[in-house]
Design a protein around this motif. Structure first.
Motif, mmCIF file in Angstrom:
data_model
loop_
_atom_site.group_PDB
_atom_site.id
_atom_site.type_symbol
_atom_site.label_atom_id
_atom_site.label_comp_id
_atom_site.label_asym_id
_atom_site.label_seq_id
_atom_site.Cartn_x
_atom_site.Cartn_y
_atom_site.Cartn_z
ATOM 1 N N ALA A 118 -41.660 22.321 -34.387
ATOM 2 C CA ALA A 118 -40.801 22.174 -33.206
ATOM 3 C C ALA A 118 -39.269 22.700 -33.748
ATOM 4 O O ALA A 118 -38.615 23.048 -32.844
ATOM 5 N N ASP A 119 -39.091 22.485 -34.854
ATOM 6 C CA ASP A 119 -37.823 22.878 -35.187
ATOM 7 C C ASP A 119 -37.422 24.521 -35.150
ATOM 8 O O ASP A 119 -36.573 25.143 -35.151
ATOM 9 N N ALA A 120 -38.555 25.138 -35.862
ATOM 10 C CA ALA A 120 -38.811 26.433 -35.806
ATOM 11 C C ALA A 120 -38.660 27.043 -34.446
ATOM 12 O O ALA A 120 -38.201 28.182 -34.036
ATOM 13 N N ASP A 121 -39.181 26.334 -33.276
ATOM 14 C CA ASP A 121 -39.182 26.815 -32.046
ATOM 15 C C ASP A 121 -37.559 26.794 -31.481
ATOM 16 O O ASP A 121 -37.331 27.579 -30.664
ATOM 17 N N ARG A 122 -37.060 25.732 -31.699
ATOM 18 C CA ARG A 122 -35.530 25.474 -31.512
ATOM 19 C C ARG A 122 -34.802 26.593 -31.911
ATOM 20 O O ARG A 122 -33.790 27.234 -31.344
ATOM 21 N N GLU A 123 -35.121 26.802 -33.362
ATOM 22 C CA GLU A 123 -34.116 27.866 -34.038
ATOM 23 C C GLU A 123 -34.467 29.246 -33.561
ATOM 24 O O GLU A 123 -33.458 29.963 -33.128
ATOM 25 N N ALA A 124 -35.637 29.489 -33.066
ATOM 26 C CA ALA A 124 -36.010 30.854 -32.579
ATOM 27 C C ALA A 124 -35.601 30.782 -31.355
ATOM 28 O O ALA A 124 -34.936 32.115 -30.878
ATOM 29 N N ASP A 125 -35.512 30.171 -30.448
ATOM 30 C CA ASP A 125 -34.770 30.209 -28.992
ATOM 31 C C ASP A 125 -33.302 30.384 -29.218
ATOM 32 O O ASP A 125 -32.958 31.239 -28.479
ATOM 33 N N ALA A 126 -32.771 29.703 -29.961
ATOM 34 C CA ALA A 126 -31.351 29.748 -30.041
ATOM 35 C C ALA A 126 -31.029 31.003 -30.857
ATOM 36 O O ALA A 126 -29.900 31.775 -30.382
ATOM 37 N N GLN A 127 -31.630 31.539 -31.703
ATOM 38 C CA GLN A 127 -31.440 32.844 -32.373
ATOM 39 C C GLN A 127 -31.617 33.879 -31.484
ATOM 40 O O GLN A 127 -30.646 34.791 -31.515
ATOM 41 N N ARG A 128 -32.613 33.810 -30.418
ATOM 42 C CA ARG A 128 -32.670 35.121 -29.496
ATOM 43 C C ARG A 128 -31.507 35.192 -28.617
ATOM 44 O O ARG A 128 -30.942 36.256 -28.322
ATOM 45 N N ARG A 129 -30.588 34.204 -28.337
ATOM 46 C CA ARG A 129 -29.361 34.006 -27.444
ATOM 47 C C ARG A 129 -28.128 34.385 -28.307
ATOM 48 O O ARG A 129 -27.577 35.481 -27.815
ATOM 49 N N ILE A 130 -28.084 33.972 -29.404
ATOM 50 C CA ILE A 130 -26.839 33.900 -30.231
ATOM 51 C C ILE A 130 -26.809 35.485 -31.087
ATOM 52 O O ILE A 130 -25.775 35.865 -31.231
ATOM 53 N N ALA A 131 -27.889 35.981 -31.344
ATOM 54 C CA ALA A 131 -27.780 37.103 -32.092
ATOM 55 C C ALA A 131 -27.165 38.307 -31.163
ATOM 56 O O ALA A 131 -26.460 39.021 -31.888
ATOM 57 N N THR A 132 -27.498 38.152 -30.032
ATOM 58 C CA THR A 132 -26.776 39.478 -29.157
ATOM 59 C C THR A 132 -25.596 39.355 -29.242
ATOM 60 O O THR A 132 -24.749 40.156 -29.111
#
Length: 763
Positions: A313-327
């Motif tokens: 569940a934590d990995a899902d939250r991190e991946a979702d946040a990474q997708r937006r913040i990396a850009t």
């Protein structure tokens, strides 16, 4: 000698790393229950008690759902499951998304000509579309063709269980009351439990509860000695997320799921489910059809499930946040580096000639001031020193931005209510610490001091992350996302670019400190250690990146003693590159099929005649990566280097002349960036990461050599005697003033003190 322990560690590995876990017991039946959209945040003892109990008994993981397009809609997920490869459901214009709708509700016609099985009239068009218009070579229905009989319950299950010509062996629109009589008819069963969609918590809970109730009937009716897999097969909108996968059966008790395609415990790909089903039943996998690898259960999961599920569940939250913040991060970094490039150009131009204090003897000036002589004209002095110091510090900070962002992922910023703000605060704090450490170090005053320190910091950060399992790059802003399905362990695109630049710049700085004849050996030793780290299957796991770095090291070593890249030097560099490439190719080909890297898979594809699709996939991947902010970073860096730093007034040529090993290192960096991008199918991502580190440091070093240009170009003159002194000129006349306006003012030069340290470098 220091390289020997590294070689042994890199290619021997530990027993736990090298030896995969034993395969699970062979089962008689496999049932795959799909719930598109189901995420770990939807699973709880209250909402989904059946699935919770199944997860307590079995093995769990996060599922990355990658089809032939993004987002992966439910039908795309079902057809990818049946193909065992990235596929796409496209049965005509009706399947095209409506404006503003990511995953439209597409009706699927399932005919029942005999009342026992089913038939999908659109299946032939789906197969034709994936074979002719997609680069993955997927064959929808390949999983069903690998077994004698399949049973499907629900429309989505029919899409996955249909054979290539559209036949479903046994089909029911809904799970019948006596489900046991249906599920034991065929060795492979597919069940559509419904989807979990929307953003409202109450709606998602109701849908998850309904799916759990249907799952309870499936588990009650499962045949003996069977494996049941529950998977969130797809997204339901454009919010790409990680999903649930649970396996329950003999040999799958209380562990993490993993596969050779991910190389990381707790992660599976959607394309892994088809080979998992066949392997669990002891069936052979079809040749050159499946893209995934069989899953297996490995120990290490916490005993308490409520603790274990926090990790996916934590990995899902991190991946979702990474997708937006990396850009946002790379976009802002590109803008900042563009602004610095604009600010650096005037400094380079005003420092294009030696600074020589001149005493004016013309009454026109009215004072005895300092001017700059250039081409017979008089120009003002360079920009004030505080301004130059500020620009230098900003260049150091820009070069350290990606390493700082990488280290920032050690802090769980994605758990905050405002993850972007916390990530920015942590990154800026780390950036301030790193910049201050470089600025306050004694070596900062040297011409190559900042470059060497920044390169060392970048290389050490990436190397330390790789040696500790690449946990900072996993779902990190400066790493790689498990949502894209490209990499789950080892060295990513951004990490490779930073590591290549840091390693070769460190090698160049160290080589500059030794005798000319020893420089190729220093570059080869430092670069060779980097190659081993990048190419080890247990560390960097990037054979393509190792080959690219090898080419860069070969070029750098060949010209590290100065001079041009002659045919002989190029031949030796190419020979060394071919030897290393052959070595990594043999190492990769000697590994099991399931554990091979891109290099080994590509060579196998060339051997069996499917290399064209591999090249097509790499080209498509490179084209899709061109819209990345890293592309902007690469272009900004190229423009600054070509149109400013390499100009006669830019200083980079002078830097290369004084420090030939830096010229060699940057030539190697450019070579490695191009090869890594082309062979890795990453477009300009590697070049963008390289430019983010290399270009600011090249600009700073160019400013340094221009700032000390007079120390090297003006030799000390003998003291002048009174007899040599010129008499004071007469009073100015109109003709003298006209002569001054034409640039012919007679000035007596006074030479600055000679710097023996900088001048010694030129000898």
């Amino acid at each position: 000698m220091a390289v020997v322990p590294l070689v042994l560690a890199v290619f021997s590995g530990t027993a736990a790393q090298a030896a995969p876990a034993g395969l699970a017991q062979i089962v008689d039946y496999v049932i795959i229950a799909g719930v598109p959209g189901l995420r770990w945040e939807d699973v709880s003892p209250q909402t989904t008690p059946t699935l919770w109990g199944m997860a307590e008994r079995g093995s769990i993981a996060s599922l990355s759902v990658q089809s032939a397009d993004q987002p992966t809609c439910p039908l795309d997920g079902w057809v990818t499951l049946g193909a065992g490869n990235r596929a796409l459901w496209n049965a005509g214009p009706a399947a095209s998304p409506a404006p503003g709708v990511a995953c439209p509700d597409v009706p699927v016609e399932v005919q029942r000509p005999d009342g026992i099985g089913g038939f999908l009239p659109d299946q032939r068009d789906v197969v034709r579309h994936n074979q002719q218009r997609q680069p993955y070579g997927a064959v929808p229905g390949a999983l069903a063709e690998s077994v004698r009989c399949t049973v499907a319950v629900g429309t989505g299950a029919a899409v996955a269980a249909a054979r290539p010509f559209g036949r479903v062996d046994r089909y029911e629109p809904q799970l019948p009351p006596q489900a046991g009589d249906l599920l034991d008819k065929c060795v492979l069963g597919m069940v559509d439990l419904g989807a979990v969609a929307g953003t409202e918590e109450a709606t998602r809970k109701a849908q998850a509860r309904a799916a759990d109730e249907t799952l309870a009937h499936v588990l009650a009716a499962r045949p003996p000695h069977s494996l049941v897999i529950v998977a969130g097969l797809s997204d339901t909108d454009d919010s790409r997320r990680l999903h649930v996968v649970v396996a329950d059966g003999p040999g799958w008790e209380r562990g993490w799921l993993t596969s050779a395609s991910t190389g990381r415990d707790g992660y599976l790909q959607l394309v892994d489910l088809a080979p998992t089903a066949l392997t669990a039943m002891g069936r052979a996998l079809p040749q050159d059809v499946f893209a995934g690898q069989p899953a297996r259960s490995v120990p290490g999961r916490p005993d308490k499930l409520d603790v274990a599920v926090t990790q996916p569940a934590d990995a899902d939250r991190e991946a979702d946040a990474q997708r937006r913040i990396a850009t946002w991060f790379f976009g802002l970094l590109a803008a900042a580096q563009f602004g610095l490039a604009v600010a650096v150009v005037p400094l380079l131009r005003r420092a294009r000639t030696p600074v020589v204090p001149l005493e004016s003897t013309s009454p026109r000036f009215g004072f005895r001031g300092l001017v700059r002589r250039a081409g017979g004209t008089a120009r003002p002095l360079a920009v004030p020193r505080p301004v130059v110091n500020t620009i230098e510090v900003l260049l150091v900070a820009a070069a350290l931005a990606i390493p700082a962002a990488l280290v920032a992922d050690a802090v769980p910023w994605w758990r905050a209510e405002q993850p972007g703000l916390l990530f920015a605060a942590v990154t800026l704090a780390l950036l301030a610490v790193g910049t201050a450490a470089v600025r306050l170090a004694p070596a900062y005053r040297q011409t190559l001091g900042p470059l060497a320190m920044v390169a060392a910091i970048a290389a050490v950060v990436v190397a330390a992350d790789v040696l500790t399992g690449a946990r900072l790059q996993l779902n990190g802003v400066a790493g790689y996302s498990t949502l894209t399905g490209g990499r789950y362990a080892g060295l990513g695109r951004v990490g490779l670019g930073v590591f290549v630049a840091g390693t070769l710049l460190v090698a160049g700085c160290l080589a500059q400190r030794v005798r000319r004849t020893w420089r190729p050996y220093v570059v080869g030793t430092v670069g060779g250690a980097g190659v081993l780290l990048a190419g080890s299957p247990f560390l960097g796991a990037d054979a393509v990146g190792a080959i690219a770095l090898t080419a860069g090291v070969g070029i750098a070593a060949a010209i590290s003693t100065g001079g041009w890249l002659t045919f002989g030097r190029l031949a030796w560099a190419m020979l060394a590159g071919l030897v290393v490439t052959a070595f990594f190719a043999l190492v990769d080909l000697s590994r099991p099929d399931a554990e091979r890297d891109r290099l080994g898979r590509f060579l196998v594809a060339l051997g069996d005649g499917t290399g064209g699709r591999a090249v097509q996939r790499a080209a498509a991947s490179s084209a899709s990566a061109l819209d990345s902010p890293l592309t902007v970073l690469a272009l900004v860096g190229a423009v600054l280097v070509w149109f400013a730093l390499l100009r006669p007034w830019g200083g980079l040529r002078r830097l290369f002349g004084i420090y030939p090993t830096i010229r060699a290192a940057m030539a190697g960096i450019a070579t490695a960036a191009v090869i890594g991008g082309v062979l890795g199918g990453s477009g300009l991502d590697v070049a963008g990461a390289v430019a983010a580190l290399t270009v600011p440091m090249a600009a700073l070093a160019s400013l340094r050599v221009l700032d000390h240009a007079s120390d090297r170009t003006q030799p000390p003159l003998a003291p002048r005697t009174p007899e040599d002194a010129e008499p004071d000129p007469p009073a100015a006349t109109d003709s003298d003033q006209r002569h001054e306006q034409g640039g012919g003012v007679r000035l007596a030069a006074k030479v600055l003190p000679w710097n023996p340290v900088d001048s010694a470098i030129t000898t």
